[in-house]
Scaffold this active site. Structure first.
Site, mmCIF file in Angstrom:
data_model
loop_
_atom_site.group_PDB
_atom_site.id
_atom_site.type_symbol
_atom_site.label_atom_id
_atom_site.label_comp_id
_atom_site.label_asym_id
_atom_site.label_seq_id
_atom_site.Cartn_x
_atom_site.Cartn_y
_atom_site.Cartn_z
ATOM 1 N N ASP A 39 0.821 -1.217 0.000
ATOM 2 C CA ASP A 39 0.000 0.000 0.000
ATOM 3 C C ASP A 39 0.854 1.266 0.000
ATOM 4 O O ASP A 39 0.433 2.320 0.471
ATOM 5 C CB ASP A 39 -0.988 -0.006 1.172
ATOM 6 C CG ASP A 39 -0.314 -0.431 2.466
ATOM 7 O OD1 ASP A 39 0.923 -0.598 2.451
ATOM 8 O OD2 ASP A 39 -1.019 -0.589 3.477
ATOM 9 N N HIS A 244 24.244 9.703 -17.703
ATOM 10 C CA HIS A 244 23.114 9.652 -16.766
ATOM 11 C C HIS A 244 23.441 8.747 -15.577
ATOM 12 O O HIS A 244 22.645 7.891 -15.185
ATOM 13 C CB HIS A 244 21.828 9.180 -17.477
ATOM 14 C CG HIS A 244 21.282 10.198 -18.422
ATOM 15 N ND1 HIS A 244 20.272 9.931 -19.322
ATOM 16 C CD2 HIS A 244 21.609 11.500 -18.614
ATOM 17 C CE1 HIS A 244 20.019 11.024 -20.021
ATOM 18 N NE2 HIS A 244 20.823 11.985 -19.616
ATOM 19 N N ASP A 261 25.219 17.080 -11.676
ATOM 20 C CA ASP A 261 24.149 17.570 -12.555
ATOM 21 C C ASP A 261 22.870 17.361 -11.770
ATOM 22 O O ASP A 261 22.406 16.229 -11.604
ATOM 23 C CB ASP A 261 24.156 16.765 -13.864
ATOM 24 C CG ASP A 261 23.090 17.243 -14.849
ATOM 25 O OD1 ASP A 261 22.222 18.042 -14.464
ATOM 26 O OD2 ASP A 261 23.144 16.788 -16.017
ATOM 27 N N ASP A 272 18.219 23.195 -13.969
ATOM 28 C CA ASP A 272 19.057 22.087 -14.459
ATOM 29 C C ASP A 272 20.505 22.571 -14.593
ATOM 30 O O ASP A 272 20.897 23.065 -15.640
ATOM 31 C CB ASP A 272 18.484 21.610 -15.811
ATOM 32 C CG ASP A 272 19.260 20.452 -16.409
ATOM 33 O OD1 ASP A 272 20.128 19.878 -15.727
ATOM 34 O OD2 ASP A 272 18.981 20.104 -17.580
ATOM 35 N N HIS A 351 26.429 14.069 -26.934
ATOM 36 C CA HIS A 351 25.050 14.544 -26.754
ATOM 37 C C HIS A 351 24.867 15.921 -27.360
ATOM 38 O O HIS A 351 25.837 16.582 -27.736
ATOM 39 C CB HIS A 351 24.660 14.522 -25.269
ATOM 40 C CG HIS A 351 25.515 15.350 -24.353
ATOM 41 N ND1 HIS A 351 25.362 16.710 -24.223
ATOM 42 C CD2 HIS A 351 26.537 15.008 -23.513
ATOM 43 C CE1 HIS A 351 26.231 17.169 -23.333
ATOM 44 N NE2 HIS A 351 26.976 16.156 -22.893
ATOM 45 N N HIS A 355 18.507 21.704 -24.549
ATOM 46 C CA HIS A 355 17.109 21.262 -24.604
ATOM 47 C C HIS A 355 16.273 22.365 -23.994
ATOM 48 O O HIS A 355 16.787 23.214 -23.260
ATOM 49 C CB HIS A 355 16.916 19.911 -23.883
ATOM 50 C CG HIS A 355 17.401 19.887 -22.458
ATOM 51 N ND1 HIS A 355 16.673 20.414 -21.412
ATOM 52 C CD2 HIS A 355 18.550 19.412 -21.905
ATOM 53 C CE1 HIS A 355 17.352 20.244 -20.280
ATOM 54 N NE2 HIS A 355 18.508 19.650 -20.549
ATOM 55 N N HIS A 362 13.307 18.221 -19.686
ATOM 56 C CA HIS A 362 13.413 18.229 -21.152
ATOM 57 C C HIS A 362 12.037 18.691 -21.614
ATOM 58 O O HIS A 362 11.145 17.885 -21.856
ATOM 59 C CB HIS A 362 13.766 16.844 -21.691
ATOM 60 C CG HIS A 362 15.145 16.409 -21.280
ATOM 61 N ND1 HIS A 362 15.647 15.169 -21.506
ATOM 62 C CD2 HIS A 362 16.145 17.088 -20.635
ATOM 63 C CE1 HIS A 362 16.886 15.079 -21.025
ATOM 64 N NE2 HIS A 362 17.201 16.233 -20.491
ATOM 65 N N GLU A 386 24.889 23.082 -22.408
ATOM 66 C CA GLU A 386 25.591 22.115 -21.565
ATOM 67 C C GLU A 386 26.643 21.312 -22.319
ATOM 68 O O GLU A 386 26.526 20.094 -22.462
ATOM 69 C CB GLU A 386 24.592 21.181 -20.887
ATOM 70 C CG GLU A 386 23.522 20.581 -21.791
ATOM 71 C CD GLU A 386 22.550 19.708 -20.984
ATOM 72 O OE1 GLU A 386 23.026 18.777 -20.327
ATOM 73 O OE2 GLU A 386 21.340 19.966 -21.038
ATOM 74 N N TYR A 390 34.135 13.928 -22.480
ATOM 75 C CA TYR A 390 34.117 12.694 -21.691
ATOM 76 C C TYR A 390 35.148 11.725 -22.261
ATOM 77 O O TYR A 390 35.063 11.348 -23.433
ATOM 78 C CB TYR A 390 32.712 12.061 -21.746
ATOM 79 C CG TYR A 390 31.617 13.071 -21.476
ATOM 80 C CD1 TYR A 390 31.248 13.408 -20.178
ATOM 81 C CD2 TYR A 390 30.977 13.721 -22.543
ATOM 82 C CE1 TYR A 390 30.258 14.357 -19.938
ATOM 83 C CE2 TYR A 390 29.993 14.675 -22.308
ATOM 84 C CZ TYR A 390 29.646 14.987 -21.012
ATOM 85 O OH TYR A 390 28.671 15.936 -20.789
ATOM 86 N N ARG A 409 31.359 18.426 -17.585
ATOM 87 C CA ARG A 409 30.223 19.105 -18.226
ATOM 88 C C ARG A 409 29.941 20.358 -17.405
ATOM 89 O O ARG A 409 30.079 20.335 -16.171
ATOM 90 C CB ARG A 409 28.982 18.194 -18.278
ATOM 91 C CG ARG A 409 27.763 18.862 -18.890
ATOM 92 C CD ARG A 409 26.642 17.884 -19.266
ATOM 93 N NE ARG A 409 26.034 17.185 -18.158
ATOM 94 C CZ ARG A 409 26.243 15.907 -17.847
ATOM 95 N NH1 ARG A 409 27.051 15.173 -18.575
ATOM 96 N NH2 ARG A 409 25.640 15.358 -16.814
ATOM 97 N N GLU A 411 26.821 23.330 -17.236
ATOM 98 C CA GLU A 411 25.472 23.563 -17.790
ATOM 99 C C GLU A 411 24.824 24.768 -17.135
ATOM 100 O O GLU A 411 24.741 24.859 -15.910
ATOM 101 C CB GLU A 411 24.613 22.309 -17.525
ATOM 102 C CG GLU A 411 23.160 22.488 -17.918
ATOM 103 C CD GLU A 411 22.353 21.198 -17.797
ATOM 104 O OE1 GLU A 411 22.697 20.341 -16.963
ATOM 105 O OE2 GLU A 411 21.368 21.067 -18.542
#
Ligand code: GLY
Ligand code: MN
Ligand code: MN
Length: 441
Positions: A39, A244, A261, A272, A351, A355, A362, A386, A390, A409, A411
């Site tokens: 529950d 991620h 991040d 962000d 990447h 965005h 996003h 951003e 890497y 990175r 951003e």
């Protein structure tokens, strides 16, 4: 909700109904509450289009807009009914009686009346605006309502013969932030900037990634944020090369960098920010070299942000700087233009640079316009910038060997203004000197 806020939602619904046109009805259903175990439910998050059109965050709410109906009957909100037992166990409910005034809708009903009322509301329109394909049970229910009204066709009643995706309209509306949205995004940005600064000040060798994550979340929650905009990423050392990475379990080591991040939501509006900084407070000379390239790419990409520029131009500016930087590091070799056209950077920067940002991290809104052209930036749009570099262990590039394990990175969140842009997250330490000072190094 204040009277001014309720009036704002009234205006948004009016604009929505104008775009839907006569002969239409629109239905937005809240996502179901999902069971985590027994529950215990997953933390609930209302769908952003319902938040945008009504401010209603309650589960089970259904918003119906009927431009065809007379004044005073055009916006209808179904909400959970008052229920003493359920409220004692699970929390207070507004109930339909209070929901009408609170949300400034024309009519509010109990959601228990949904199956009874909906066929009548649908049975006056030729077009049904409904987002399908997300929740099979909701699709089934909507088809059942349509089936019920179809039976009335023989009696001369007009019934919907088309289902149209309303997000074509809401996505476009949500792309341009109004003053209230911008005030909320500025608030989210300011809480998030302070959280990142606190993490920089606290970090030291021997701490764990989760300790910094906890500090960020404490900074968000103690200010009354509505949540985090996404799973926080705190990656030390090579974990920073995983885009991620969300495990956040490893120790932070002397001499390594840590990438954070993370972003909070204020009134469901996202921030962000990414910053990468030395765990011990001082960049090594190699880390400095890579950091400076990413920072220059960030600045070059942000400089492009102004009305009339393309989002694609922002990306291109970052790619040019990063590729030039990879040449200067001797990771790539050759002519800059040729390396750009062969996308040689992709091994180290895989990447996009931006965005949209808003109710969703996003956020809604196409990256191309209706003609398939790259989107032109306009005042009121908010986007992230951003860039990063890497150097994975997954790569086996000899020239990149000295940098293996470094992930950086940076951003920021950029509002397009009539004059150019405003960096909503500028006060987060970003230059090498500012970062080292913030880290106490
Ligand atoms: N934190 C998600 C992103 O930067 O896109
Ligand atoms: Mn981010
Ligand atoms: Mn982002």
């Amino acid at each position: 909700m204040t009277i001014e806020q309720a009036a704002l939602y009234v205006r948004r619904r009016e604009r929505m109904m104008e775009s839907m046109g006569q002969g239409s009805v629109g239905v937005w259903m809240s996502p179901p509450v999902r069971v985590r175990n027994h529950d215990v439910d997953y933390l609930y998050r209302q769908t952003s289009d319902i938040l945008y059109l009504s401010g209603c965050a309650e589960p089970e709410a259904v918003l119906v807009l009927c431009p065809e109906r007379p004044e005073g009957e055009r916006s209808v909100l179904f909400v959970r009914p008052r229920d003493v037992d359920r409220e004692i166990w699970f929390g207070r409910r507004l109930g339909p009686e209070r929901a009408r005034e609170h949300y400034g809708v024309d009519v509010a009903y109990s959601v228990e009346e949904l199956d009874k009322k909906l066929p009548d509301l649908l049975g006056e329109a030729e077009r049904l605006f409904l987002r399908t394909g997300l929740e099979p049970e909701q699709d089934r229910r909507a088809l059942e309502w349509l089936e019920q009204v179809k039976r009335k066709r023989r009696l001369g009643v007009v019934t919907p013969s088309q289902i149209v995706d309303p997000s074509r309209i809401t996505d476009e509306m949500r792309l341009y932030k109004d003053d209230v949205e911008l005030a909320w995004m500025r608030k989210a940005a300011s809480i998030n900037m302070a959280a990142h600064k606190a993490a920089m000040a606290a970090a030291k060798p021997g701490m764990h990634e989760y300790e910094l994550a906890a500090l960020l979340h404490y900074s968000f929650e103690r200010q009354g944020c509505t949540g985090t905009a996404y799973q926080s990423i705190v990656g030390g050392g090579e974990n920073a090369t995983i885009l991620h990475y969300t495990e956040n379990q490893d120790p932070l080591r002397d001499g390594e960098l840590v990438l954070i991040d993370a972003g909070c939501e204020w009134n469901y509006y996202a921030s962000d920010i990414t910053r990468t900084f030395p765990v011990n407070g001082r960049f090594t000379s190699m880390q400095r070299d890579v950091y400076q390239i990413v920072l220059e790419a960030l600045d070059a990409a942000i400089a492009v942000c102004k009305p009339g520029a393309l989002m694609q131009d922002v990306h291109q500016a970052a790619l040019r700087c990063l590729t030039q930087g990879l040449i200067s590091l001797k990771v790539l070799e050759g002519d800059l233009e040729k390396l750009l056209s062969s996308r040689a950077y992709e091994t180290f920067y895989m990447h996009r640079t931006s965005h949209w940002l808003g109710l969703d991290v996003h956020d809604a809104g196409g990256y191309y316009d209706a003609q398939g052209n790259h989107r032109v930036l306009q005042p009121g749009m908010v986007l992230t910038v951003e860039p990063g570099l890497y150097f994975h262990s997954y790569h086996d590039v000899q020239s990149a060997e000295p940098f293996r394990g470094i992930g950086i990175r940076i951003e920021d969140n950029i509002l397009i203004t009539p004059e150019g842009h405003e960096n909503l997250t500028l006060q987060t330490p970003r230059t090498i000197e500012q970062v080292e000072v913030a880290c106490g190094g």
